[in-house]
Design a protein around this motif. Structure first.
Motif, short mmCIF file in Angstrom:
data_model
loop_
_atom_site.label_atom_id
_atom_site.label_comp_id
_atom_site.label_asym_id
_atom_site.label_seq_id
_atom_site.Cartn_x
_atom_site.Cartn_y
_atom_site.Cartn_z
N PRO A 245 4.06 -6.94 -18.00
CA PRO A 245 5.15 -6.01 -17.65
C PRO A 245 4.64 -4.82 -16.84
O PRO A 245 3.45 -4.51 -16.82
CB PRO A 245 5.66 -5.57 -19.02
N PHE A 246 5.60 -4.19 -16.19
CA PHE A 246 5.34 -2.94 -15.44
C PHE A 246 4.30 -3.14 -14.34
O PHE A 246 3.42 -2.30 -14.14
CB PHE A 246 4.89 -1.82 -16.38
N ALA A 247 4.38 -4.26 -13.63
CA ALA A 247 3.43 -4.55 -12.56
C ALA A 247 3.84 -3.80 -11.30
O ALA A 247 4.43 -4.35 -10.37
CB ALA A 247 3.38 -6.05 -12.30
N THR A 248 3.53 -2.52 -11.28
CA THR A 248 3.94 -1.64 -10.18
C THR A 248 3.39 -2.12 -8.85
O THR A 248 2.21 -2.45 -8.74
CB THR A 248 3.46 -0.21 -10.44
N GLY A 249 4.26 -2.18 -7.86
CA GLY A 249 3.86 -2.59 -6.52
C GLY A 249 3.81 -4.08 -6.32
O GLY A 249 3.51 -4.55 -5.21
N SER A 250 4.12 -4.87 -7.36
CA SER A 250 4.03 -6.31 -7.23
C SER A 250 5.06 -6.88 -6.26
O SER A 250 4.85 -7.94 -5.67
CB SER A 250 4.18 -6.99 -8.59
N VAL A 251 6.16 -6.18 -6.07
CA VAL A 251 7.18 -6.65 -5.13
C VAL A 251 6.60 -6.78 -3.72
O VAL A 251 6.93 -7.71 -2.98
CB VAL A 251 8.38 -5.68 -5.11
N HIS A 252 5.70 -5.87 -3.36
CA HIS A 252 5.22 -5.81 -1.98
C HIS A 252 3.82 -6.40 -1.80
O HIS A 252 3.34 -6.49 -0.67
CB HIS A 252 5.19 -4.34 -1.52
N ALA A 253 3.15 -6.79 -2.89
CA ALA A 253 1.74 -7.21 -2.81
C ALA A 253 1.62 -8.70 -2.51
O ALA A 253 2.56 -9.48 -2.68
CB ALA A 253 1.02 -6.88 -4.11
N SER A 254 0.42 -9.09 -2.09
CA SER A 254 0.12 -10.51 -1.88
C SER A 254 -0.67 -11.10 -3.04
O SER A 254 -0.63 -12.31 -3.26
CB SER A 254 -0.67 -10.71 -0.58
N HIS A 255 -1.40 -10.27 -3.79
CA HIS A 255 -2.23 -10.73 -4.90
C HIS A 255 -2.13 -9.74 -6.06
O HIS A 255 -1.80 -8.56 -5.86
CB HIS A 255 -3.70 -10.84 -4.49
N GLY A 256 -2.44 -10.24 -7.24
CA GLY A 256 -2.44 -9.39 -8.41
C GLY A 256 -3.70 -9.53 -9.24
O GLY A 256 -4.30 -10.62 -9.29
N TYR A 257 -4.12 -8.43 -9.85
CA TYR A 257 -5.20 -8.44 -10.83
C TYR A 257 -4.56 -8.36 -12.21
O TYR A 257 -3.89 -7.37 -12.54
CB TYR A 257 -6.14 -7.24 -10.61
N LEU A 258 -4.76 -9.38 -13.02
CA LEU A 258 -4.06 -9.50 -14.30
C LEU A 258 -5.05 -9.42 -15.45
O LEU A 258 -6.01 -10.20 -15.52
CB LEU A 258 -3.31 -10.83 -14.35
N ALA A 259 -4.81 -8.50 -16.38
CA ALA A 259 -5.68 -8.36 -17.54
C ALA A 259 -5.43 -9.49 -18.53
O ALA A 259 -4.28 -9.89 -18.76
CB ALA A 259 -5.41 -7.02 -18.22
N GLU B 176 -8.21 -9.93 4.60
CA GLU B 176 -8.36 -10.37 5.98
C GLU B 176 -7.11 -11.07 6.51
O GLU B 176 -6.93 -11.19 7.72
CB GLU B 176 -9.58 -11.29 6.10
N ALA B 177 -6.24 -11.53 5.63
CA ALA B 177 -5.00 -12.17 6.08
C ALA B 177 -4.03 -11.10 6.59
O ALA B 177 -4.04 -9.97 6.11
CB ALA B 177 -4.37 -12.94 4.93
N PRO B 178 -3.19 -11.43 7.57
CA PRO B 178 -2.19 -10.46 8.04
C PRO B 178 -1.26 -10.06 6.89
O PRO B 178 -0.80 -10.93 6.14
CB PRO B 178 -1.43 -11.25 9.12
N TRP B 179 -1.02 -8.77 6.76
CA TRP B 179 -0.15 -8.30 5.68
C TRP B 179 0.29 -6.88 5.98
O TRP B 179 -0.49 -6.08 6.50
CB TRP B 179 -0.88 -8.35 4.33
N VAL B 180 1.52 -6.57 5.64
CA VAL B 180 2.04 -5.21 5.76
C VAL B 180 2.36 -4.72 4.37
O VAL B 180 3.13 -5.35 3.64
CB VAL B 180 3.30 -5.17 6.65
N GLY B 181 1.77 -3.60 3.99
CA GLY B 181 2.01 -3.05 2.66
C GLY B 181 0.76 -3.10 1.81
O GLY B 181 -0.35 -3.29 2.29
N ASN B 182 0.94 -2.93 0.50
CA ASN B 182 -0.21 -2.96 -0.41
C ASN B 182 -0.64 -4.40 -0.63
O ASN B 182 0.17 -5.31 -0.79
CB ASN B 182 0.14 -2.30 -1.74
N ARG B 183 -1.96 -4.62 -0.61
CA ARG B 183 -2.48 -5.98 -0.76
C ARG B 183 -2.47 -6.43 -2.23
O ARG B 183 -2.31 -7.61 -2.51
CB ARG B 183 -3.91 -6.06 -0.22
N THR B 184 -2.72 -5.52 -3.16
CA THR B 184 -2.88 -5.90 -4.56
C THR B 184 -2.03 -5.04 -5.47
O THR B 184 -1.64 -3.92 -5.13
CB THR B 184 -4.35 -5.77 -5.00
#
Length: 408
Positions: A150-164, A114-122
């Protein structure tokens, strides 16, 4: 123009997104070299893709996402792949991570979308081993997590991450996912690869232990239960899970192969073959064999993809999940598609002569990106042909899996 904040009523049709992507294809191709140098998708490309609607392909519908069939997603990723393979890979990987958004409570997930964001959210890092995941220990009100992913693809552009994370020191079945704002993590600028360099697949890490509230932590068991509840109410994702994500992502490989064939055929009447009687490569029988071989490989891969796509859409229409055997075969199909496409692209690259190794020539980059994609653990041809072979021979397999594939 559309935006990532669209609602369920104004989301563009899948074909409209394909058309937008095809309009962007010349731009994406021009930007490929810059993307590789920057090791991320250029921001203007992110802006244009966001306006085309590609970052909401798998966002939960209750947060304004689309609800596309497997066929529709596959076709969108193939169109993206024919423009820039690394861009398509990043969009696809980010789309796969959105499945975790169905597992968490509304209060935890709503701020992500719901927050303003351009690109992938996660972005999501699935943790097939402890080396690819962090650790967690339960405390009052939540969890303390620690590690490097490692290898967190798309993390450069995301606002949040799901981490195992693994929350037991000895039991590898005790896994979970933590939803963390990217700002709470440390980004390591360590992604420098021979292929898929533009995906921004950097390592994300904690600075010591990081507290994660209980509502921002989930497990495969909870994910399964949550999906069942949402599906019963008509609010869940389409059926197929990770296998569906992989099948749609095979469109990226086919798109790159399409681009490679276009590049090769565009030069075959201009290129000569030194030390041969052929002034034009198009006159040489070996060129005809090369094109025919590559074309047949890609066509066969596309036929396998079409069958897998049709199976998943049929099962979804029947409100049936793929069986374990179905899932194994679908994994194997995807590995075959990636292997066949990367082989076809390399065949065209090798037939293009020494001039093709110049960085200004697109075929060398397509070949490196496609091969890199085929080497991903989920796409390993030897692993998955062995796995299906074991099943056919009645030999039990004990394959490692990512968090998304663990249901208990």
């Amino acid at each position: 123009m559309t935006t990532s904040s669209q609602t369920d009523t104004d989301w563009p049709k899948a074909q409209e997104i394909v058309d937008h992507v095809l309009e962007l294809r010349p731009w994406l191709r021009v930007q490929q070299a810059a993307a590789e140098r920057q090791r991320r998708i250029p921001q203007e490309s992110i802006d244009r893709l966001d306006a085309a609607g590609v970052f909401g392909l798998t966002t939960p519908k209750r947060f304004g996402g689309a609800d596309f069939t497997t066929r529709e997603l596959h076709d969108i990723f193939r169109a993206l792949g024919s423009g820039c393979g690394a861009t398509a890979w990043m969009v696809w990987a980010a789309a796969g991570g959105n499945l975790w958004s169905f597992a968490f409570d509304e209060d935890a997930v709503a701020p992500v979308y719901e927050a303003p964001w351009v690109g992938n959210r996660t972005f999501a890092v699935g943790g097939t081993s402890r080396r690819m995941a962090g650790t967690a220990r339960q405390v009052d009100g939540g969890w303390m997590i620690e590690g490097a992913w490692p290898f967190a693809t798309g993390s450069v552009h995301a606002s949040h991450g799901y981490l195992a994370v693994f929350y037991d020191e000895t039991d590898d079945t005790k896994t979970g996912m933590a939803l963390v704002p990217k700002g709470a993590l440390v980004a390591r600028d360590d992604w420098d690869a021979m292929g898929m360099a533009a995906t921004g697949s950097q390592t994300m890490a904690t600075d010591g232990e990081l507290f994660v509230p209980e509502g921002h932590f989930s497990t495969p068991k909870r994910l399964t239960e949550r999906l069942a509840e949402l599906t019963a109410r008509g609010e869940g994702p389409r059926r197929g899970g990770l296998a569906r994500s992989l099948v749609t992502g095979a469109g990226v490989a086919l798109g790159m192969a399409d681009h490679a064939m276009e590049v090769f055929l565009g030069a075959v009447e201009k290129r000569s073959i030194p030390y041969s009687p052929y002034v034009k490569q198009v006159d040489a029988p070996i060129a005809h064999l090369t094109v025919g071989r590559a074309h047949t490989q890609v066509r066969a891969a596309a036929a396998v993809a079409d069958a897998a796509v049709a199976q998943l859409d049929r099962l979804d229409a029947e409100e049936t999940d793929p069986s374990d055997r179905d899932t194994l075969q679908l994994h194997t199909d995807v590995a075959y598609i990636w292997d066949a496409c990367s082989s076809a692209v390399e065949t065209l690259f090798r037939a293009s002569g020494a001039s093709a190794i110049a960085k200004r020539q697109p075929l060398q980059l397509i070949a490196r990106n496609c091969r890199a994609g085929s080497l991903h653990a989920a796409h390993g041809i030897d692993t998955w042909t062995e796995n299906i072979g074991r099943a056919l021979c009645g030999v039990e397999a004990h394959a490692s899996t990512g968090v998304l594939e663990r249901t208990s």
